[in-house]
Structures are given as C-alpha cells and as structure tokens.
Design an enzyme around this catalytic site. Sequence first.
Site, PDB file in Angstrom:
ATOM      1  N   ARG A 199      -4.420 -18.524   8.727  1.00  0.00           N
ATOM      2  CA  ARG A 199      -3.633 -18.774   7.515  1.00  0.00           C
ATOM      3  C   ARG A 199      -4.311 -18.188   6.280  1.00  0.00           C
ATOM      4  O   ARG A 199      -3.678 -18.065   5.233  1.00  0.00           O
ATOM      5  CB  ARG A 199      -3.440 -20.285   7.311  1.00  0.00           C
ATOM      6  CG  ARG A 199      -2.694 -20.951   8.443  1.00  0.00           C
ATOM      7  CD  ARG A 199      -2.791 -22.443   8.346  1.00  0.00           C
ATOM      8  NE  ARG A 199      -2.052 -22.984   7.233  1.00  0.00           N
ATOM      9  CZ  ARG A 199      -0.761 -23.286   7.253  1.00  0.00           C
ATOM     10  NH1 ARG A 199      -0.065 -23.103   8.351  1.00  0.00           N
ATOM     11  NH2 ARG A 199      -0.164 -23.777   6.193  1.00  0.00           N
ATOM     12  N   TRP A 201      -7.488 -22.162   0.323  1.00  0.00           N
ATOM     13  CA  TRP A 201      -7.141 -20.839  -0.172  1.00  0.00           C
ATOM     14  C   TRP A 201      -6.891 -21.030  -1.665  1.00  0.00           C
ATOM     15  O   TRP A 201      -5.885 -21.631  -2.044  1.00  0.00           O
ATOM     16  CB  TRP A 201      -5.890 -20.369   0.551  1.00  0.00           C
ATOM     17  CG  TRP A 201      -5.612 -18.920   0.438  1.00  0.00           C
ATOM     18  CD1 TRP A 201      -6.293 -17.902   1.032  1.00  0.00           C
ATOM     19  CD2 TRP A 201      -4.552 -18.322  -0.296  1.00  0.00           C
ATOM     20  NE1 TRP A 201      -5.718 -16.712   0.713  1.00  0.00           N
ATOM     21  CE2 TRP A 201      -4.652 -16.934  -0.106  1.00  0.00           C
ATOM     22  CE3 TRP A 201      -3.531 -18.805  -1.104  1.00  0.00           C
ATOM     23  CZ2 TRP A 201      -3.775 -16.035  -0.688  1.00  0.00           C
ATOM     24  CZ3 TRP A 201      -2.661 -17.909  -1.676  1.00  0.00           C
ATOM     25  CH2 TRP A 201      -2.784 -16.543  -1.463  1.00  0.00           C
ATOM     26  N   GLU A 229      12.191   1.762   3.170  1.00  0.00           N
ATOM     27  CA  GLU A 229      11.443   0.730   3.899  1.00  0.00           C
ATOM     28  C   GLU A 229      12.135   0.407   5.231  1.00  0.00           C
ATOM     29  O   GLU A 229      11.467   0.238   6.256  1.00  0.00           O
ATOM     30  CB  GLU A 229      11.306  -0.521   3.011  1.00  0.00           C
ATOM     31  CG  GLU A 229      10.640  -1.720   3.642  1.00  0.00           C
ATOM     32  CD  GLU A 229       9.234  -1.465   4.196  1.00  0.00           C
ATOM     33  OE1 GLU A 229       8.640  -0.430   3.904  1.00  0.00           O
ATOM     34  OE2 GLU A 229       8.757  -2.315   4.964  1.00  0.00           O
ATOM     35  N   LYS A 238      10.360   0.833   8.853  1.00  0.00           N
ATOM     36  CA  LYS A 238      10.261  -0.252   9.847  1.00  0.00           C
ATOM     37  C   LYS A 238      10.762   0.232  11.193  1.00  0.00           C
ATOM     38  O   LYS A 238      10.129   0.022  12.215  1.00  0.00           O
ATOM     39  CB  LYS A 238      11.107  -1.473   9.446  1.00  0.00           C
ATOM     40  CG  LYS A 238      10.604  -2.458   8.454  1.00  0.00           C
ATOM     41  CD  LYS A 238       9.311  -3.130   8.715  1.00  0.00           C
ATOM     42  CE  LYS A 238       8.117  -2.257   8.466  1.00  0.00           C
ATOM     43  NZ  LYS A 238       7.436  -2.289   7.242  1.00  0.00           N
ATOM     44  N   GLU A 273       8.420   2.839  12.827  1.00  0.00           N
ATOM     45  CA  GLU A 273       7.121   2.280  13.244  1.00  0.00           C
ATOM     46  C   GLU A 273       7.190   1.586  14.597  1.00  0.00           C
ATOM     47  O   GLU A 273       6.286   1.709  15.406  1.00  0.00           O
ATOM     48  CB  GLU A 273       6.644   1.231  12.225  1.00  0.00           C
ATOM     49  CG  GLU A 273       6.005   1.810  10.988  1.00  0.00           C
ATOM     50  CD  GLU A 273       5.394   0.713  10.123  1.00  0.00           C
ATOM     51  OE1 GLU A 273       6.146  -0.144   9.619  1.00  0.00           O
ATOM     52  OE2 GLU A 273       4.173   0.705   9.955  1.00  0.00           O
ATOM     53  N   HIS A 325      23.481  17.013  -0.655  1.00  0.00           N
ATOM     54  CA  HIS A 325      22.657  18.164  -1.048  1.00  0.00           C
ATOM     55  C   HIS A 325      21.825  18.689   0.119  1.00  0.00           C
ATOM     56  O   HIS A 325      20.807  19.346  -0.085  1.00  0.00           O
ATOM     57  CB  HIS A 325      21.759  17.789  -2.231  1.00  0.00           C
ATOM     58  CG  HIS A 325      22.549  17.417  -3.450  1.00  0.00           C
ATOM     59  ND1 HIS A 325      23.229  18.327  -4.210  1.00  0.00           N
ATOM     60  CD2 HIS A 325      22.816  16.202  -3.997  1.00  0.00           C
ATOM     61  CE1 HIS A 325      23.869  17.709  -5.192  1.00  0.00           C
ATOM     62  NE2 HIS A 325      23.641  16.408  -5.079  1.00  0.00           N
ATOM     63  N   LYS A 349      -3.414  -1.990  11.473  1.00  0.00           N
ATOM     64  CA  LYS A 349      -2.976  -2.898  10.406  1.00  0.00           C
ATOM     65  C   LYS A 349      -3.651  -2.554   9.087  1.00  0.00           C
ATOM     66  O   LYS A 349      -3.053  -2.652   8.026  1.00  0.00           O
ATOM     67  CB  LYS A 349      -3.289  -4.346  10.825  1.00  0.00           C
ATOM     68  CG  LYS A 349      -2.781  -5.403   9.859  1.00  0.00           C
ATOM     69  CD  LYS A 349      -1.263  -5.473   9.854  1.00  0.00           C
ATOM     70  CE  LYS A 349      -0.706  -6.373   8.787  1.00  0.00           C
ATOM     71  NZ  LYS A 349       0.689  -6.056   8.454  1.00  0.00           N
TER      72      LYS A 349
HETATM   73  O1  M6R Z   1      -2.550  -2.851   3.390  1.00  0.00           O
HETATM   74  P1  M6R Z   1      -1.690  -1.878   2.613  1.00  0.00           P
HETATM   75  O2  M6R Z   1      -0.490  -2.518   2.026  1.00  0.00           O
HETATM   76  O3  M6R Z   1      -2.485  -1.132   1.583  1.00  0.00           O
HETATM   77  O4  M6R Z   1      -1.240  -0.832   3.695  1.00  0.00           O
HETATM   78  C1  M6R Z   1      -0.469   0.278   3.361  1.00  0.00           C
HETATM   79  C2  M6R Z   1       0.211   0.857   4.576  1.00  0.00           C
HETATM   80  O5  M6R Z   1      -0.740   1.288   5.518  1.00  0.00           O
HETATM   81  C3  M6R Z   1       1.138  -0.159   5.235  1.00  0.00           C
HETATM   82  O6  M6R Z   1       2.082  -0.648   4.330  1.00  0.00           O
HETATM   83  C4  M6R Z   1       1.867   0.470   6.433  1.00  0.00           C
HETATM   84  O7  M6R Z   1       2.790   1.409   5.985  1.00  0.00           O
HETATM   85  C5  M6R Z   1       2.528  -0.634   7.262  1.00  0.00           C
HETATM   86  N1  M6R Z   1       2.286  -0.413   8.644  1.00  0.00           N
HETATM   87  C6  M6R Z   1       3.977  -0.758   7.018  1.00  0.00           C
HETATM   88  O8  M6R Z   1       4.643  -1.561   7.909  1.00  0.00           O
END
Ligand code: M6R
Length: 602
Positions: free
Chosen positions: A27, A75, A478, A482, A485, A501, A597
């Site tokens: 968390r 936190w 975005e 998604k 990815e 265009h 990540k």
């Molecule tokens: O940790 P950050 O937000 O700086 O990371 C940036 C990108 O690497 C991140 O947003 C990436 O595009 C993700 N896998 C998107 O889902």
Amino acid sequence: MCGIVGYIGQKEKKEIILDALKELEYRGYDSAGIAVISDGKLNHFKAVGKIKNLEEKASGFESKGSGIAIGHTRWATHGKPTELNAHPHLGAFSYVVHNGIIENYQELRKELIDKGIKFVSQTDTESIVHLFEQNLATGVEPFEAFKATINRLEGAYAVLLITQVAPDTIFFAKNGSPMLLARDDNDVYFASSDTAVVGRAKEAYYLEDGEYGFAKTNSVKLYSKDTPKEFVTKPLPEDKTLAQKDGFRFFMEKEIYEQSSVMNDTMLGRVLEDTIEFEELDKSLFDGIRAIKICACGTSYHAGLTGAYLLERMAKIPCQVEIASEFRYKEPLLTPDTLFITISQSGETADTLEALKMAKRAGLKSLTICNVDNSSIVRESDYAILTRAGIEKGVASTKAFATQVMVLWMLTIYLAQKRDTLDKESIDTELNAMRHTPKALIVARLLHERIYRLSKRYLHGHGFFFIGRDIFYPLALEGALKLKEISYLHAEGYPAGEMKHGPIALADAELFTIALMPKNMLYDKIKSNVEELIARDATILAISPDTFGMADDYIKIRHADHPMLEFFEMMLVTQILALEISIRLGNDVDMPRNLAKSVTVE
Ligand code: M6R
C-alpha cells in the site's frame, strides 16, 4: 496509503502484527509502529522507513500469553514521516492507530490544547487518543468514551484503539477507509486488507461505513447508529496472491476498479468547500511565473497533455508539454519565469529525472506530480504534489494516470483562483464536478460485461485508431497506449480532425476506430469526423452518452454535465477494453513482454 492491523489472542503478538504489516507494504508507507498490551503492561515501538527498522527496534521484546496488539504503516499526509508522527499515537495510557484523514482535527486539537493537553506530533490522529481519554475522565465506561470520541470525528477513518483501562479489548470504528475483522477460534484480527490475515484466519467480516464496536477474545460487539448489529463473516481466500488481487484476475483489473476510491484520497484536504488548497505548495510558488513547461514520459506525458488544455483554458497560462527523452537533447530555451512540472508515477524514470536536473541547472523552479514519496524525482524537485494512488503493480498504468489528471485539474483551479481567471460560478462548477468524479469512476457491472462481450470482435484487423478532440485527444493517445502495451496489437491515438490529413487512407472494414464522443465537448465536430470514416467503411466503436446509430458498435457511458466526468468514464472504458482484449489473446496483463514498471535507464 496507510495500513492498519490488530490482534487479540494468546499467540506471540509482536510477530503477528509485524507479519501482517509486511503484507500491507504494497500500500506504500514511510514509517511504521506497533503497540502491545500483555500482562497489563503497555509497550510500543516505532521506526521511520522500512518494517525491518521496526523489527530491529523491537528485537528484544516478546509478548507471549494473552493480550492485545495494534500496528500501523503510515503514509504521511499531515506532518513529515518522523518517529513522532508515526502511529500508534499515545495518550496517557491508551494508543490509537488510524487510517484516513480527520478533517476537523484542527478544531479538536485546539479544544484539547485549551484544556491543557500537550501534543507531540503534527498528525490529525493524535487528537483521537486525547479526546478518548478526556471523555473517559468524565467517568463513563471505556466503550461510551470511545463512542463519544468517534461521534466527534469528521472525515475518513479506520480506527483501532487500546487502553490500559480495558487491557483485553480493542475498540474499532470505520468510516470511509477500509477495515475488516477476522476470526480464527478464539483469536480476533483486524486489518485494512485481507492479505494481512490470509493464512491466519479463515473468515472475515468487511466493516461498513458508520460501524464501530469492541472486541475481546471470542467476543465481538458491532454497532451501527447506536444499534447492535449481527454480522456474517465470509470465507477468506487461502491463496495470498489471490488475496492481494482482492479476487480480481489481474492487478491491472483491481487497479482499474480502485480508481473511484483512490480519487477520494487524491482530493482529500485539497478540494475544499469553495477553493482548492495544496498544503505542500508555498504560497509564493507562482510569483513571477508566466509559463509552464510539463515534462514526462508515456502515460504521464498523456496526463500532462490533458493538463495543458486545462491550464491554458482556465488558468490562462501558456503551457507546453514535452516528452522527457526529446526535451533532454533539443537544447531547449529555458527562462526562469517558467515553472517546470514533471509528472511520474514511479518518480524514478531516468529521462524525466535528467530533464528535471537540466531545468534546475537553468534556474527554473520545479514541481513534480508523483505517486511515490521520497522517490528520486520527489527528492530532486522543489515542490511535490503526491497523487496518493497507492502502489500500482500492473505495468500498464491506470490509477496513476487518473490521479495525475485529477491533480492537474485541481492545480488548474488553484492557479485560476490565484490569477483570478475564473469567476466564482465557474469555480463552483469545477469543484462540483471534481466531487462527482469518484462516482463517475465506479465500474458498473453491465458496462464491464458489455465491453467483455464486444472485445471478441477486436482481436485482429490491421490496426486501431483511437480518436478524440481537445482533452479527449490525449485520452485517445492513452487508450491506444494501453491497448498496444498489453494486447501487442498496433494502435494509434489521433486528433479526430487530423484523420483526413493522411491516416484516412488506411480506412477499410479492418481498420478499427474507437471514437471518443463526449456530449459536452465538440460533439458535432467529432461526429462529422466519424462520419467521414464511416463513408470509407472503417469499423467504428463509438463511446458516448448518446446512441450513435451509424456506428458498428456502441458503448454507452452515463450522461454528465461536465466534460471531465465524461473523460474519466471513457478512460474506464478504454482501460477495460484493453484488458479484455489482452485476456482473450492469452497475454500476461500485469507483466507485458518487453516492458518494465520503472524505467530507470535512458
Ligand atoms: O513512472 P513514470 O510515470 O515516470 O513512467 C513513465 C512511463 O514509463 C509509463 O507511464 C509507461 O508508459 C507505462 N507503462 C504506461 O502504462
């Protein structure tokens, strides 16, 4: 966000509480603590940083025999992550742990200070334990004193309180922050999430808002609105990984569903009745600032693009958004009247971090919008606004994006108020829409089912175009990111008006277009763009509150009176669509191939 645990029983309490806290590490936290009453004696230990620091502090301590214990991972929200601010908070003879934010803590604190109580922390939580002991001093039973304390609290809380006056009892209350109680034979457990008790207990009751009570070995009394309440426990999962996913198939799915509740955390203490407040910002931060430059990567970059539309439109400040890896080598012109904003979920992205260092060398003030406190980018920035999304495990970012956009929207209104660019009525409209956002982010079962059924038609083809206009253009980018990815299908986000265009040359029945068609923003314009594609036989999946008969497929979102509410609900649709397509294709949703990540290399 904070984690909370409790235990009543014969077993070694320190070990149980520390093990449970470790299960809640995901968390996110910056300090931790435990308090134990056994043999009528009170003991407590607190440490900043990781739980192993707390383990070291408590290494010589044993707590066998019957007793009670509570623990907490904090936190930081009110006050820095120090030992004094770590929970449990101590009164004269009682301890409390709390998850959430007590909104009226300043009023309570003042009242108690006026009565001669000395506070040692800066937290909102400490008031609870002092208030309890004050109530007890009026001569009532401990449970009555606890009830009177809870009745005074405003805001969100999950609270566990122990006192030497009732050394076999844990008092508990829940409102707005998660808490469950679990049982195994005579033992009783409390936790913020079931991962902390899986393997120890077989069944649990998930407390509802407004419920409170007290527990002893083999006995739990639960109340709601002064009325005793029967409760039925549910079996707990036996598998820990399944428990961490709260029964969802993937972390990404869990995180999509969490967006509604984390948004409350993002707004807590910031969206006030008629204003936006950021405690973490210096009042003079925007003095002399005439422009904003946002720098980020991937999903965070898309959040930045969305923010730029909002900032220019409502706060009337020029705002440029740059991809960090491009910015670093373009020899950008940087002037000190520009505020440099970085956006990052992890706070460790190498390109964003280096861009920030460049901006600082050029003398710019810096602000980061980040999800991880104490990360490199937070430490390097002059100011930080934490998004409070909680740990995001799915590599494909979802709740981090939603909370980044929310922070940018709040920042826009904060700045609009400072620069006097919006009238009161418009500010009220924005604040109202913000308050409705958690609702717009609730995933309706029927919506998910519909997307699941439609997803089987979108597993092939020669590509996807996500199209939108204005803030729905970054959302289209975005949505496409998604999908690519986690499905490995080719997808692009495009401004709807730009299709003619060039990209329209690709249009045929095997070109899938996901059209973002909000009613509150340029509906007629995007409708014309979609009709141009339909005329070329492209396959259209329209997402809109209004039926669009010409589309091949249609996903209905709720009618809303603000474009941001449509934005967030459409975001849900695009996330779930990517998820369901990926699952059908048999991919690893949480750990897609080739991706990490946290991208700490250039
Ligand atoms: O940790 P950050 O937000 O700086 O990371 C940036 C990108 O690497 C991140 O947003 C990436 O595009 C993700 N896998 C998107 O889902």
